[in-house]
Design a protein around this motif. Structure first.
Motif, PDB file in Angstrom:
ATOM      1  N   ARG A  54     -17.587 -45.815 -12.592  1.00 12.54           N
ATOM      2  CA  ARG A  54     -16.350 -45.035 -12.743  1.00 12.54           C
ATOM      3  C   ARG A  54     -15.456 -45.079 -11.499  1.00 12.54           C
ATOM      4  NH1 ARG A  54     -18.258 -39.543 -13.893  1.00 12.54           N
ATOM      5  NH2 ARG A  54     -20.086 -40.238 -12.838  1.00 12.54           N
ATOM      6  N   ARG A  55     -15.625 -46.142 -10.672  1.00 13.32           N
ATOM      7  CA  ARG A  55     -14.787 -46.295  -9.486  1.00 13.32           C
ATOM      8  C   ARG A  55     -14.184 -47.698  -9.494  1.00 13.32           C
ATOM      9  NH1 ARG A  55     -17.137 -46.949  -3.469  1.00 13.32           N
ATOM     10  NH2 ARG A  55     -15.185 -47.584  -2.521  1.00 13.32           N
ATOM     11  N   ASN A  56     -12.907 -47.821  -9.140  1.00 15.00           N
ATOM     12  CA  ASN A  56     -12.252 -49.129  -9.071  1.00 15.00           C
ATOM     13  C   ASN A  56     -12.521 -49.788  -7.725  1.00 15.00           C
ATOM     14  OD1 ASN A  56     -10.895 -49.739 -11.513  1.00 15.00           O
ATOM     15  ND2 ASN A  56      -9.495 -48.047 -11.098  1.00 15.00           N
ATOM     16  N   TYR A  57     -12.885 -51.081  -7.778  1.00 16.59           N
ATOM     17  CA  TYR A  57     -13.126 -51.874  -6.583  1.00 16.59           C
ATOM     18  C   TYR A  57     -12.088 -52.991  -6.529  1.00 16.59           C
ATOM     19  CZ  TYR A  57     -17.652 -49.629  -5.959  1.00 16.59           C
ATOM     20  OH  TYR A  57     -18.643 -48.712  -5.744  1.00 16.59           O
ATOM     21  N   SER A  58     -11.492 -53.199  -5.370  1.00 15.84           N
ATOM     22  CA  SER A  58     -10.499 -54.262  -5.227  1.00 15.84           C
ATOM     23  C   SER A  58     -11.007 -55.369  -4.316  1.00 15.84           C
ATOM     24  CB  SER A  58      -9.187 -53.690  -4.685  1.00 15.84           C
ATOM     25  OG  SER A  58      -9.429 -53.034  -3.461  1.00 15.84           O
ATOM     26  N   GLU A  59     -12.303 -55.338  -4.016  1.00 16.03           N
ATOM     27  CA  GLU A  59     -12.929 -56.414  -3.247  1.00 16.03           C
ATOM     28  C   GLU A  59     -14.422 -56.425  -3.571  1.00 16.03           C
ATOM     29  OE1 GLU A  59     -11.966 -55.280   0.725  1.00 16.03           O
ATOM     30  OE2 GLU A  59     -13.625 -53.885   0.884  1.00 16.03           O
ATOM     31  N   CYS A  60     -15.111 -57.472  -3.110  1.00 13.56           N
ATOM     32  CA  CYS A  60     -16.545 -57.576  -3.355  1.00 13.56           C
ATOM     33  C   CYS A  60     -17.259 -56.400  -2.703  1.00 13.56           C
ATOM     34  CB  CYS A  60     -17.076 -58.888  -2.789  1.00 13.56           C
ATOM     35  SG  CYS A  60     -16.386 -60.354  -3.603  1.00 13.56           S
ATOM     36  N   THR A  61     -18.368 -55.998  -3.307  1.00 14.54           N
ATOM     37  CA  THR A  61     -19.113 -54.837  -2.819  1.00 14.54           C
ATOM     38  C   THR A  61     -20.611 -55.118  -2.873  1.00 14.54           C
ATOM     39  OG1 THR A  61     -19.516 -52.481  -3.112  1.00 14.54           O
ATOM     40  CG2 THR A  61     -19.210 -53.758  -5.123  1.00 14.54           C
ATOM     41  N   SER A  62     -21.361 -54.383  -2.071  1.00 18.35           N
ATOM     42  CA  SER A  62     -22.818 -54.442  -2.169  1.00 18.35           C
ATOM     43  C   SER A  62     -23.351 -53.150  -2.787  1.00 18.35           C
ATOM     44  CB  SER A  62     -23.438 -54.673  -0.785  1.00 18.35           C
ATOM     45  OG  SER A  62     -23.091 -53.630   0.091  1.00 18.35           O
ATOM     46  N   ASP A  63     -22.446 -52.275  -3.226  1.00 16.73           N
ATOM     47  CA  ASP A  63     -22.862 -51.015  -3.865  1.00 16.73           C
ATOM     48  C   ASP A  63     -23.777 -51.319  -5.056  1.00 16.73           C
ATOM     49  OD1 ASP A  63     -21.271 -49.782  -2.037  1.00 16.73           O
ATOM     50  OD2 ASP A  63     -19.816 -48.995  -3.474  1.00 16.73           O
ATOM     51  N   GLY A  64     -24.832 -50.551  -5.166  1.00 17.05           N
ATOM     52  CA  GLY A  64     -25.755 -50.708  -6.295  1.00 17.05           C
ATOM     53  C   GLY A  64     -26.850 -51.737  -6.055  1.00 17.05           C
ATOM     54  N   ARG A  65     -26.850 -52.396  -4.889  1.00 15.30           N
ATOM     55  CA  ARG A  65     -27.870 -53.403  -4.591  1.00 15.30           C
ATOM     56  C   ARG A  65     -28.658 -52.964  -3.371  1.00 15.30           C
ATOM     57  NH1 ARG A  65     -28.109 -57.822  -7.413  1.00 15.30           N
ATOM     58  NH2 ARG A  65     -29.317 -58.830  -5.795  1.00 15.30           N
ATOM     59  N   ASN A  66     -29.951 -53.226  -3.389  1.00 12.64           N
ATOM     60  CA  ASN A  66     -30.802 -52.891  -2.251  1.00 12.64           C
ATOM     61  C   ASN A  66     -30.828 -53.983  -1.193  1.00 12.64           C
ATOM     62  OD1 ASN A  66     -31.558 -50.461  -3.411  1.00 12.64           O
ATOM     63  ND2 ASN A  66     -33.237 -51.409  -4.549  1.00 12.64           N
ATOM     64  N   ASP A  67     -30.413 -55.216  -1.571  1.00 14.07           N
ATOM     65  CA  ASP A  67     -30.519 -56.343  -0.642  1.00 14.07           C
ATOM     66  C   ASP A  67     -29.243 -56.619   0.145  1.00 14.07           C
ATOM     67  OD1 ASP A  67     -28.885 -57.402  -2.592  1.00 14.07           O
ATOM     68  OD2 ASP A  67     -30.357 -58.834  -3.329  1.00 14.07           O
ATOM     69  N   GLY A  68     -28.185 -55.835  -0.085  1.00 14.55           N
ATOM     70  CA  GLY A  68     -26.950 -56.014   0.666  1.00 14.55           C
ATOM     71  C   GLY A  68     -26.079 -57.167   0.196  1.00 14.55           C
ATOM     72  N   MET A  69     -26.478 -57.862  -0.865  1.00 17.67           N
ATOM     73  CA  MET A  69     -25.688 -58.990  -1.369  1.00 17.67           C
ATOM     74  C   MET A  69     -24.401 -58.473  -2.010  1.00 17.67           C
ATOM     75  SD  MET A  69     -27.329 -61.682  -0.666  1.00 17.67           S
ATOM     76  CE  MET A  69     -28.945 -62.294  -0.317  1.00 17.67           C
ATOM     77  N   LYS A  70     -23.287 -59.112  -1.659  1.00 22.60           N
ATOM     78  CA  LYS A  70     -22.007 -58.687  -2.219  1.00 22.60           C
ATOM     79  C   LYS A  70     -21.783 -59.321  -3.585  1.00 22.60           C
ATOM     80  CE  LYS A  70     -19.817 -57.223   1.896  1.00 22.60           C
ATOM     81  NZ  LYS A  70     -18.560 -56.763   2.374  1.00 22.60           N
ATOM     82  N   TRP A  71     -21.171 -58.562  -4.482  1.00 19.45           N
ATOM     83  CA  TRP A  71     -20.936 -59.005  -5.849  1.00 19.45           C
ATOM     84  C   TRP A  71     -19.604 -58.439  -6.311  1.00 19.45           C
ATOM     85  CZ3 TRP A  71     -20.516 -55.517  -9.940  1.00 19.45           C
ATOM     86  CH2 TRP A  71     -20.812 -54.184  -9.635  1.00 19.45           C
ATOM     87  N   CYS A  72     -19.182 -58.891  -7.497  1.00 21.96           N
ATOM     88  CA  CYS A  72     -17.955 -58.359  -8.097  1.00 21.96           C
ATOM     89  C   CYS A  72     -18.085 -58.412  -9.610  1.00 21.96           C
ATOM     90  CB  CYS A  72     -16.730 -59.176  -7.663  1.00 21.96           C
ATOM     91  SG  CYS A  72     -16.761 -60.860  -8.290  1.00 21.96           S
ATOM     92  N   GLY A  73     -17.269 -57.625 -10.270  1.00 25.47           N
ATOM     93  CA  GLY A  73     -17.189 -57.696 -11.725  1.00 25.47           C
ATOM     94  C   GLY A  73     -16.346 -58.903 -12.115  1.00 25.47           C
ATOM     95  N   THR A  74     -16.746 -59.582 -13.162  1.00 24.46           N
ATOM     96  CA  THR A  74     -15.957 -60.727 -13.633  1.00 24.46           C
ATOM     97  C   THR A  74     -15.132 -60.352 -14.861  1.00 24.46           C
ATOM     98  OG1 THR A  74     -17.906 -61.529 -14.810  1.00 24.46           O
ATOM     99  CG2 THR A  74     -17.488 -62.465 -12.625  1.00 24.46           C
TER     100      THR A  74
END
Length: 190
Positions: A54-74
């Motif tokens: 329920r939050r808008n992201y305008s860049e890659c994030t590591s939120d929700g991951r334990n390994d710190g890998m950055k991701w994004c919605g496609t």
């Protein structure tokens, strides 16, 4: 002219029709395109902004991951679609993504089961393309230790027999570190 909602425009008119957008020049000067690796979107571009928890992201994030890998919605709504990819990182942070949701840094190892059932040990190599290589556990665990020296399966070596003659030897492994030798230059005359 004012660009009110470029994301709405691009959902109606994809980027291969840039002449249809009245202020594309301004948009492209501020836009950036991120090709993903791994994830479950087959290398699709990141869609910014995207909705996650329920939050808008305008860049890659590591939120929700334990390994710190950055991701994004496609897609613009990860919460609804669950579509994502991993964002590229600096060369020193290169990663391998062998299956959706898995990412490993160069040098990391992991185990996986081959389609035919055997267990494999895989290593992230990178090479600028996220490459990895795997070997069967049997080969990994099969080594021959002869006179304190470790030999790999199918590796050849010479050994001196206790009777003094030289032998050509091969590490067979066979799950037990077995090796076999043939004598060199011994002839029996009858």
């Amino acid at each position: 002219e004012t660009c009110i909602n470029p994301n709405l425009f691009f959902s109606i008119y994809p980027l291969h029709h840039p002449s249809l957008h009245p202020c594309l020049d301004n948009l492209l000067q501020t836009a950036f395109f991120v090709h993903t690796r791994g994830g479950n979107s087959n290398g699709a571009l990141c869609r910014f902004p995207f909705l996650y928890n329920r939050r808008n992201y305008s860049e890659c994030t590591s939120d929700g991951r334990n390994d710190g890998m950055k991701w994004c919605g496609t897609t613009t709504n990860y919460d609804a679609d669950g579509m994502f990819g991993f964002c590229p990182m600096a060369e020193s942070d290169e990663v391998c993504a062998p299956s959706p949701g898995d990412m490993f840094r160069v040098g990391d190892q992991w185990d996986k089961r081959h389609d035919e059932g055997q267990m494999l040990r895989c290593t992230c190599i990178g090479n600028g393309r996220g490459e990895w290589s795997c070997i069967e556990h049997a080969q990994l665990l099969d080594q021959c230790t002869v006179d304190g020296i470790i030999y790999q399966v199918n590796e050849r070596f010479n050994k001196q027999h206790k009777m003094g003659h030289q032998m050509n030897c091969t590490c067979l492994g066979q799950g037990r570190g077995r090796w076999k030798c043939d004598a060199i230059g011994i002839y029996l005359y009858l």
